[in-house]
Design an enzyme around this catalytic site. Structure first.
Site, PDB file in Angstrom:
ATOM      1  N   TYR A 222      24.818 -23.001  69.338  1.00  0.00           N
ATOM      2  CA  TYR A 222      25.492 -22.595  68.204  1.00  0.00           C
ATOM      3  C   TYR A 222      25.943 -21.515  68.147  1.00  0.00           C
ATOM      4  CZ  TYR A 222      26.078 -21.418  63.533  1.00  0.00           C
ATOM      5  OH  TYR A 222      26.521 -21.019  62.306  1.00  0.00           O
TER       6      TYR A 222
ATOM      7  N   LYS B 202      40.451 -15.064  55.191  1.00  0.00           N
ATOM      8  CA  LYS B 202      40.325 -14.970  56.519  1.00  0.00           C
ATOM      9  C   LYS B 202      40.563 -16.329  57.132  1.00  0.00           C
ATOM     10  CE  LYS B 202      36.241 -14.327  59.514  1.00  0.00           C
ATOM     11  NZ  LYS B 202      35.770 -15.965  60.026  1.00  0.00           N
TER      12      LYS B 202
ATOM     13  N   HIS C  57      38.643 -17.913  64.103  1.00  0.00           N
ATOM     14  CA  HIS C  57      37.086 -18.186  63.748  1.00  0.00           C
ATOM     15  C   HIS C  57      36.248 -18.372  65.132  1.00  0.00           C
ATOM     16  CE1 HIS C  57      34.889 -19.955  60.291  1.00  0.00           C
ATOM     17  NE2 HIS C  57      34.087 -19.977  61.169  1.00  0.00           N
TER      18      HIS C  57
ATOM     19  N   ARG D 190      36.193 -21.361  66.837  1.00  0.00           N
ATOM     20  CA  ARG D 190      35.149 -22.459  66.749  1.00  0.00           C
ATOM     21  C   ARG D 190      35.618 -23.302  65.732  1.00  0.00           C
ATOM     22  NH1 ARG D 190      29.843 -20.072  67.706  1.00  0.00           N
ATOM     23  NH2 ARG D 190      29.022 -20.934  65.631  1.00  0.00           N
TER      24      ARG D 190
ATOM     25  N   SER E 293      27.680 -13.739  55.458  1.00  0.00           N
ATOM     26  CA  SER E 293      28.396 -14.990  55.668  1.00  0.00           C
ATOM     27  C   SER E 293      27.665 -15.859  54.336  1.00  0.00           C
ATOM     28  CB  SER E 293      27.741 -15.776  56.832  1.00  0.00           C
ATOM     29  OG  SER E 293      27.943 -17.037  56.771  1.00  0.00           O
TER      30      SER E 293
ATOM     31  N   TYR F  32      32.724 -19.753  51.438  1.00  0.00           N
ATOM     32  CA  TYR F  32      33.511 -21.017  51.684  1.00  0.00           C
ATOM     33  C   TYR F  32      33.061 -21.421  50.225  1.00  0.00           C
ATOM     34  CZ  TYR F  32      32.622 -20.948  56.584  1.00  0.00           C
ATOM     35  OH  TYR F  32      32.654 -20.604  57.958  1.00  0.00           O
TER      36      TYR F  32
ATOM     37  N   ARG G  26      32.017 -29.442  66.915  1.00  0.00           N
ATOM     38  CA  ARG G  26      31.184 -28.734  68.087  1.00  0.00           C
ATOM     39  C   ARG G  26      30.115 -29.486  68.786  1.00  0.00           C
ATOM     40  NH1 ARG G  26      30.317 -23.892  63.957  1.00  0.00           N
ATOM     41  NH2 ARG G  26      32.525 -23.513  63.289  1.00  0.00           N
TER      42      ARG G  26
ATOM     43  N   THR H 243      37.149 -17.572  53.398  1.00  0.00           N
ATOM     44  CA  THR H 243      37.580 -18.248  54.716  1.00  0.00           C
ATOM     45  C   THR H 243      38.132 -19.451  54.501  1.00  0.00           C
ATOM     46  OG1 THR H 243      35.384 -17.298  55.813  1.00  0.00           O
ATOM     47  CG2 THR H 243      36.779 -19.090  56.701  1.00  0.00           C
TER      48      THR H 243
ATOM     49  N   GLN I  27      31.460 -13.151  52.422  1.00  0.00           N
ATOM     50  CA  GLN I  27      32.315 -14.001  52.937  1.00  0.00           C
ATOM     51  C   GLN I  27      31.793 -15.408  52.178  1.00  0.00           C
ATOM     52  OE1 GLN I  27      31.072 -16.578  55.490  1.00  0.00           O
ATOM     53  NE2 GLN I  27      32.972 -17.845  54.799  1.00  0.00           N
TER      54      GLN I  27
HETATM   55  C1  FNR Z   1      30.966 -17.483  62.787  1.00  0.00           C
HETATM   56  N1  FNR Z   1      31.931 -17.469  62.149  1.00  0.00           N
HETATM   57  C2  FNR Z   1      31.842 -17.336  60.821  1.00  0.00           C
HETATM   58  N2  FNR Z   1      33.109 -17.173  60.153  1.00  0.00           N
HETATM   59  C3  FNR Z   1      32.888 -17.333  58.703  1.00  0.00           C
HETATM   60  O1  FNR Z   1      34.228 -16.881  58.066  1.00  0.00           O
HETATM   61  N3  FNR Z   1      31.850 -17.711  58.169  1.00  0.00           N
HETATM   62  C4  FNR Z   1      30.797 -17.982  58.779  1.00  0.00           C
HETATM   63  O2  FNR Z   1      29.805 -18.397  58.033  1.00  0.00           O
HETATM   64  C5  FNR Z   1      30.944 -17.787  60.184  1.00  0.00           C
HETATM   65  N4  FNR Z   1      29.755 -18.245  61.049  1.00  0.00           N
HETATM   66  C6  FNR Z   1      29.810 -17.944  62.178  1.00  0.00           C
HETATM   67  C7  FNR Z   1      28.657 -18.044  62.939  1.00  0.00           C
HETATM   68  C8  FNR Z   1      28.494 -17.895  64.223  1.00  0.00           C
HETATM   69  C9  FNR Z   1      27.334 -17.934  65.159  1.00  0.00           C
HETATM   70  C10 FNR Z   1      29.778 -17.225  65.059  1.00  0.00           C
HETATM   71  C11 FNR Z   1      29.753 -16.965  66.416  1.00  0.00           C
HETATM   72  C12 FNR Z   1      30.868 -17.225  64.302  1.00  0.00           C
HETATM   73  C13 FNR Z   1      33.285 -16.838  62.760  1.00  0.00           C
HETATM   74  C14 FNR Z   1      33.230 -15.176  62.880  1.00  0.00           C
HETATM   75  O3  FNR Z   1      33.374 -14.823  61.420  1.00  0.00           O
HETATM   76  C15 FNR Z   1      34.386 -14.670  63.485  1.00  0.00           C
HETATM   77  O4  FNR Z   1      35.491 -15.132  63.093  1.00  0.00           O
HETATM   78  C16 FNR Z   1      34.413 -14.854  65.071  1.00  0.00           C
HETATM   79  O5  FNR Z   1      32.927 -14.682  65.570  1.00  0.00           O
HETATM   80  C17 FNR Z   1      34.926 -13.699  65.834  1.00  0.00           C
HETATM   81  O6  FNR Z   1      35.078 -14.041  66.993  1.00  0.00           O
HETATM   82  P1  FNR Z   1      34.141 -13.484  68.407  1.00  0.00           P
HETATM   83  O7  FNR Z   1      34.111 -11.923  68.116  1.00  0.00           O
HETATM   84  O8  FNR Z   1      32.718 -14.054  68.266  1.00  0.00           O
HETATM   85  O9  FNR Z   1      34.742 -13.698  69.542  1.00  0.00           O
END
Ligand code: FNR
Length: 402
Positions: free
Chosen positions: A48, A277, A301, A304, A130, A152, A187, A178, A150
């Site tokens: 995850y 974001k 993101h 993701r 988050s 949703y 995923r 976001t 942050q």
């Molecule tokens: C996220 N990301 C994310 N973004 C957001 O706006 N709300 C969220 O709840 C989450 N949850 C989340 C969980 C996990 C496990 C990951 C890895 C990422 C995205 C996060 O904020 C961010 O945009 C990315 O993780 C940045 O990329 P890198 O540094 O992981 O490569």
């Protein structure tokens, strides 16, 4: 005689290996945390955190884009007085990078949301809490001294207003909305590894638990024993359903209805700073500015959501040019000090890092996150010196002419 007899605060900060806990000494870079987290976490949770979406093209491109940007150093510029402090919405931060919002952090690391916030604060930086966190936001604000949340945003206005009121009461005054999750990303790795919401106890998960007893005892069981069954705490103004729940689907938020009118509505009633974001297009950056947002985070993101996007780094200069006076932040793919500097060089005022900090928390708790901050800080400091830059804003001078 030394030209500059003042002690240099940055060089005093530079880390002394003797002060680092022994178990962390072999961890030399952010990427080193990943292997440790992989061994510590059950595959469902590790997958995850580490995963991208579909074929992971966006995630790979995020890293490749950094590799394609070369640095061109300047020499002999007396960089002994260099510093990496950054001002963000009037607040001086010691570092030009912080922790991106990550859901389910308390499932990867014991008390993960608070651990990330506390370590960020101690390092002189910030962690964004988050919306998909499992810790009540009031506790993250209090124990983690966090001001950044942050969301949703829920799809109807009364619920939005109620959530904002809850945030204000708790002490948050920086809201990140976001915008790149109108629907959940595809995923497949989560489905393959048994990480699904609501979480169902399947033989696969039981086996993963049995083979990762340290995580079961030190994270999951400890969390349940001390804080009760984890819930989605912060999606709305009231507590959401538990993680292991059949009601989860019923309480889903209609995110695909959100549009810029909702952002304008939030702007009208939210007194704090407002950030969107997931911006990947200069026109969206302009719309955000016209809607009264204080800042944007250029991000896909972490690869993701939509697979096959251009990398945020590639679009950053265009976005910066579209909103020259706006606060532009960046995330997705940063793993090295040179990456932080490249993002700043191409227009970011501040950067965020996601996965590595959560790996650090999972494998080593708060000490691990502190170490991650130390490693990246030392890299930025060293790289600034070699670039001939004395401040983060000076990195802009190195931008290639477009
Ligand atoms: C996220 N990301 C994310 N973004 C957001 O706006 N709300 C969220 O709840 C989450 N949850 C989340 C969980 C996990 C496990 C990951 C890895 C990422 C995205 C996060 O904020 C961010 O945009 C990315 O993780 C940045 O990329 P890198 O540094 O992981 O490569």
């Amino acid at each position: 005689m030394a030209k500059n007899s003042e002690p240099n605060p940055v060089s005093m900060m530079r880390h002394n290996p003797a002060n680092i806990p022994r178990r962390l000494r072999p961890v030399l870079s952010l990427d080193d945390f990943e292997g440790r987290a992989r061994r510590h976490l059950p595959l469902s949770v590790f997958g995850y955190v580490s995963g991208g979406v579909e074929d992971d093209r966006s995630m790979r491109e995020n890293r490749d884009a950094f590799a394609r940007i070369p640095l061109r150093p300047r020499i002999l510029r007396d960089v002994s007085g260099r510093g990496m402090q950054t001002t963000l919405f009037g607040e001086t931060l010691a570092l030009p990078f912080g922790i991106a919002p990550m859901g389910f952090s308390a499932l990867a690391a014991f008390d993960g949301d608070v651990v990330l916030a506390r370590a960020a604060k101690a390092a002189g930086s910030i962690a964004i809490c988050s919306a998909a966190s499992l810790t009540p936001l009031e506790r993250v604000a209090q124990d983690g001294q966090s001001r950044w949340f942050q969301s949703y945003i829920p799809g109807d206005r009364d619920r939005i207003a109620a959530l904002l009121e809850r945030l204000t009461k708790a002490g948050f005054d920086r809201l990140v909305v976001t915008g790149d999750v109108p629907v959940a990303g595809n995923r497949e790795n989560n489905a393959r590894n048994g990480f699904d919401a609501p979480l169902k106890i399947t033989p696969k998960l039981v086996w993963q638990g049995l083979t990762h007893p340290r995580w079961v005892i030190g994270t999951l069981a400890r969390e349940i024993r001390l804080r009760g069954m984890p819930h989605f705490e912060n999606m709305e103004s009231v507590q959401g359903p538990p993680l292991f729940s059949r009601d989860l689907l019923r309480s889903k938020i209609a995110r695909d209805e959100l549009d810029w009118d909702d952002i304008r509505f939030i702007r009208d009633i939210w007194r704090g700073k407002l950030v969107v974001k997931g911006v990947m297009h200069p026109d969206d950056a302009k719309i955000a500015q016209d809607a009264g947002c204080d800042g944007i985070i250029v991000s896909n993101h972490g690869g993701r959501q939509l697979d096959g996007t251009v990398s945020p780094l590639t679009v950053l200069p265009e976005i910066r040019a579209a909103v020259p006076d706006m606060t532009v932040m960046f995330d997705s793919g940063i793993r090295r000090g040179t990456d932080v500097l490249k993002a700043c060089m191409l227009g970011a005022d501040f950067t965020f890092v996601g996965r590595p900090f959560l790996y650090a928390a999972a494998a080593y708790g708060e000490a691990g996150v502190a170490h991650a901050f130390r490693l990246l800080r030392d890299e930025v400091d060293r790289d600034m010196a070699m670039m001939g830059a004395t401040s983060i804003t000076q990195m802009r001078e190195h931008a290639p002419r477009l």
